[in-house]
Design a protein around this motif. Structure first.
Motif, PDB file in Angstrom:
ATOM      1  N   SER A   1       8.855   4.943 -31.895  1.00  0.00           N
ATOM      2  CA  SER A   1       8.003   5.781 -30.927  1.00  0.00           C
ATOM      3  C   SER A   1       8.888   6.201 -29.828  1.00  0.00           C
ATOM      4  N   ASN A   2       8.480   6.963 -29.004  1.00  0.00           N
ATOM      5  CA  ASN A   2       9.267   7.508 -27.733  1.00  0.00           C
ATOM      6  C   ASN A   2       9.813   6.311 -27.065  1.00  0.00           C
ATOM      7  N   LYS A   3       8.878   5.364 -26.722  1.00  0.00           N
ATOM      8  CA  LYS A   3       9.252   4.337 -26.053  1.00  0.00           C
ATOM      9  C   LYS A   3      10.558   3.624 -26.535  1.00  0.00           C
ATOM     10  N   GLU A   4      10.221   3.226 -27.702  1.00  0.00           N
ATOM     11  CA  GLU A   4      11.450   2.385 -28.550  1.00  0.00           C
ATOM     12  C   GLU A   4      12.800   3.307 -28.516  1.00  0.00           C
ATOM     13  N   ILE A   5      12.668   4.600 -28.772  1.00  0.00           N
ATOM     14  CA  ILE A   5      13.892   5.446 -28.867  1.00  0.00           C
ATOM     15  C   ILE A   5      14.503   5.201 -27.478  1.00  0.00           C
ATOM     16  N   ALA A   6      13.685   5.575 -26.450  1.00  0.00           N
ATOM     17  CA  ALA A   6      14.205   5.595 -24.897  1.00  0.00           C
ATOM     18  C   ALA A   6      15.039   4.135 -24.729  1.00  0.00           C
ATOM     19  N   ARG A   7      14.494   2.971 -25.283  1.00  0.00           N
ATOM     20  CA  ARG A   7      14.942   1.774 -25.064  1.00  0.00           C
ATOM     21  C   ARG A   7      16.123   1.708 -25.564  1.00  0.00           C
ATOM     22  N   GLU A   8      16.203   2.226 -27.079  1.00  0.00           N
ATOM     23  CA  GLU A   8      17.350   2.004 -27.994  1.00  0.00           C
ATOM     24  C   GLU A   8      18.526   2.805 -27.272  1.00  0.00           C
ATOM     25  N   MET A   9      18.290   4.150 -26.826  1.00  0.00           N
ATOM     26  CA  MET A   9      19.200   4.971 -26.211  1.00  0.00           C
ATOM     27  C   MET A   9      19.487   5.035 -25.025  1.00  0.00           C
ATOM     28  N   ASN A  10      18.724   3.999 -24.197  1.00  0.00           N
ATOM     29  CA  ASN A  10      18.730   3.542 -22.757  1.00  0.00           C
ATOM     30  C   ASN A  10      18.963   5.033 -21.838  1.00  0.00           C
ATOM     31  N   ILE A  11      17.818   5.738 -22.076  1.00  0.00           N
ATOM     32  CA  ILE A  11      17.464   6.912 -21.292  1.00  0.00           C
ATOM     33  C   ILE A  11      15.910   6.894 -20.990  1.00  0.00           C
TER      34      ILE A  11
ATOM     35  N   GLU B   1      20.640  12.410 -32.815  1.00  0.00           N
ATOM     36  CA  GLU B   1      20.266  11.233 -32.485  1.00  0.00           C
ATOM     37  C   GLU B   1      18.889  10.589 -32.485  1.00  0.00           C
ATOM     38  N   VAL B   2      18.254  11.339 -31.615  1.00  0.00           N
ATOM     39  CA  VAL B   2      16.600  11.192 -31.592  1.00  0.00           C
ATOM     40  C   VAL B   2      15.881  11.304 -32.924  1.00  0.00           C
ATOM     41  N   LEU B   3      16.382  12.438 -33.382  1.00  0.00           N
ATOM     42  CA  LEU B   3      15.583  12.650 -34.677  1.00  0.00           C
ATOM     43  C   LEU B   3      15.831  11.779 -35.651  1.00  0.00           C
ATOM     44  N   GLY B   4      17.082  11.027 -35.983  1.00  0.00           N
ATOM     45  CA  GLY B   4      17.518   9.929 -36.510  1.00  0.00           C
ATOM     46  C   GLY B   4      16.430   8.476 -36.357  1.00  0.00           C
ATOM     47  N   LEU B   5      16.356   8.367 -35.100  1.00  0.00           N
ATOM     48  CA  LEU B   5      15.388   7.374 -34.893  1.00  0.00           C
ATOM     49  C   LEU B   5      13.980   7.772 -34.955  1.00  0.00           C
TER      50      LEU B   5
ATOM     51  N   VAL C   1      23.667  21.402 -38.840  1.00  0.00           N
ATOM     52  CA  VAL C   1      22.865  22.308 -39.652  1.00  0.00           C
ATOM     53  C   VAL C   1      21.591  22.433 -39.301  1.00  0.00           C
ATOM     54  N   THR C   2      20.755  21.751 -38.534  1.00  0.00           N
ATOM     55  CA  THR C   2      19.402  21.710 -38.049  1.00  0.00           C
ATOM     56  C   THR C   2      19.348  22.670 -37.102  1.00  0.00           C
ATOM     57  N   GLY C   3      20.564  22.943 -36.316  1.00  0.00           N
ATOM     58  CA  GLY C   3      20.385  23.856 -35.170  1.00  0.00           C
ATOM     59  C   GLY C   3      20.372  22.864 -33.849  1.00  0.00           C
ATOM     60  N   LEU C   4      20.322  21.471 -33.882  1.00  0.00           N
ATOM     61  CA  LEU C   4      20.033  20.630 -32.983  1.00  0.00           C
ATOM     62  C   LEU C   4      21.550  20.189 -32.513  1.00  0.00           C
ATOM     63  N   THR C   5      21.552  19.597 -31.260  1.00  0.00           N
ATOM     64  CA  THR C   5      22.641  19.072 -30.666  1.00  0.00           C
ATOM     65  C   THR C   5      22.936  17.621 -31.310  1.00  0.00           C
ATOM     66  N   GLY C   6      23.876  16.988 -31.043  1.00  0.00           N
ATOM     67  CA  GLY C   6      24.165  15.784 -31.368  1.00  0.00           C
ATOM     68  C   GLY C   6      23.285  14.674 -30.910  1.00  0.00           C
ATOM     69  N   ARG C   7      23.099  14.965 -29.627  1.00  0.00           N
ATOM     70  CA  ARG C   7      21.996  13.965 -28.961  1.00  0.00           C
ATOM     71  C   ARG C   7      20.738  13.987 -29.467  1.00  0.00           C
TER      72      ARG C   7
END
Length: 209
Positions: free
Chosen positions: A165-175, A155-159, A146-152
């Motif tokens: 932080s970006n660093k924590e999101i990267a670590r959690e999503m392994n990207i 997922e970032v938005l949820g975190l 509904v937000t116009g965002l992709t699933g990926r």
């Protein structure tokens, strides 16, 4: 400013060099005609500020090549310069960690504006992506929410909503952190907000209807 222009077409490299010298007359421009040469130039010039990369050069490459460069040189700004204006290609490059995606058909003024943004630490998102909110599929075949965002991106938005932080999101999503940065940039622009806090408030408003 030191820039690597990686493209296997001499006329394209010449045109891009002209734009770069309009942008910064003192720019030092290196060239590469295939993917192996890209790595060699980067290794020889660790103080590079920017790589303008065509994904369809000889010697491998494509999105796997971009991911390899992103993982090997996480601090380097890598902008994809492509003849494709396909949304799937654009989203794929940004998802792979590109600092921007500039179609080769773009006018000089747009390219200079994009370079300014990237060299200032931002991520350039093509306007075609932002005007495609009503598309039914994302680059991975996921249905847009509904937000116009992709699933990926959801997922970032949820975190982000968890205060990570970006660093924590990267670590959690392994990207790569740069990939997270690209997603955050798209999220803010898609929701038409200027900060992470406003993005969270906008989503809460959407959810409440």
């Amino acid at each position: 400013m030191k820039v690597l222009v990686a493209d296997d077409h001499p006329l394209v490299r010449s045109g891009i060099k002209g734009v770069l010298h309009d942008f910064d007359p003192a720019a030092i421009v290196f060239e590469a005609v295939d993917f192996p040469a890209v790595s060699r130039v980067i290794e020889s010039h660790p103080d590079l500020n920017l790589v303008l990369l065509d994904l369809n050069m000889p010697g491998g490459g494509g999105l796997p090549g971009l991911r390899e460069l992103r993982d090997g040189y996480p601090a380097l700004s890598i902008v994809v310069l492509s003849g494709s204006e396909n949304l799937r290609d654009m989203r794929g490059a940004l998802d792979a960690g590109a600092s921007g995606y500039i179609p080769k058909s773009s006018p000089t003024e747009l390219m200079i504006s994009a370079l300014n943004l990237v060299l200032s630490g931002g991520v350039y998102v093509p306007p075609q992506i932002l005007t495609a909110r009503d598309d039914k599929e994302s680059e991975g075949g996921e249905v847009l929410h509904v937000t116009g965002l992709t699933g990926r991106q959801e997922e970032v938005l949820g975190l982000m909503r968890q205060g990570k932080s970006n660093k924590e999101i990267a670590r959690e999503m392994n990207i790569a952190e740069s990939t997270v940065k690209a997603h955050v940039s798209i999220i803010l622009k898609t929701l038409d907000v200027t900060s992470r806090a406003k993005a969270i408030l906008a989503v809460e408003a959407i959810e409440k209807g």
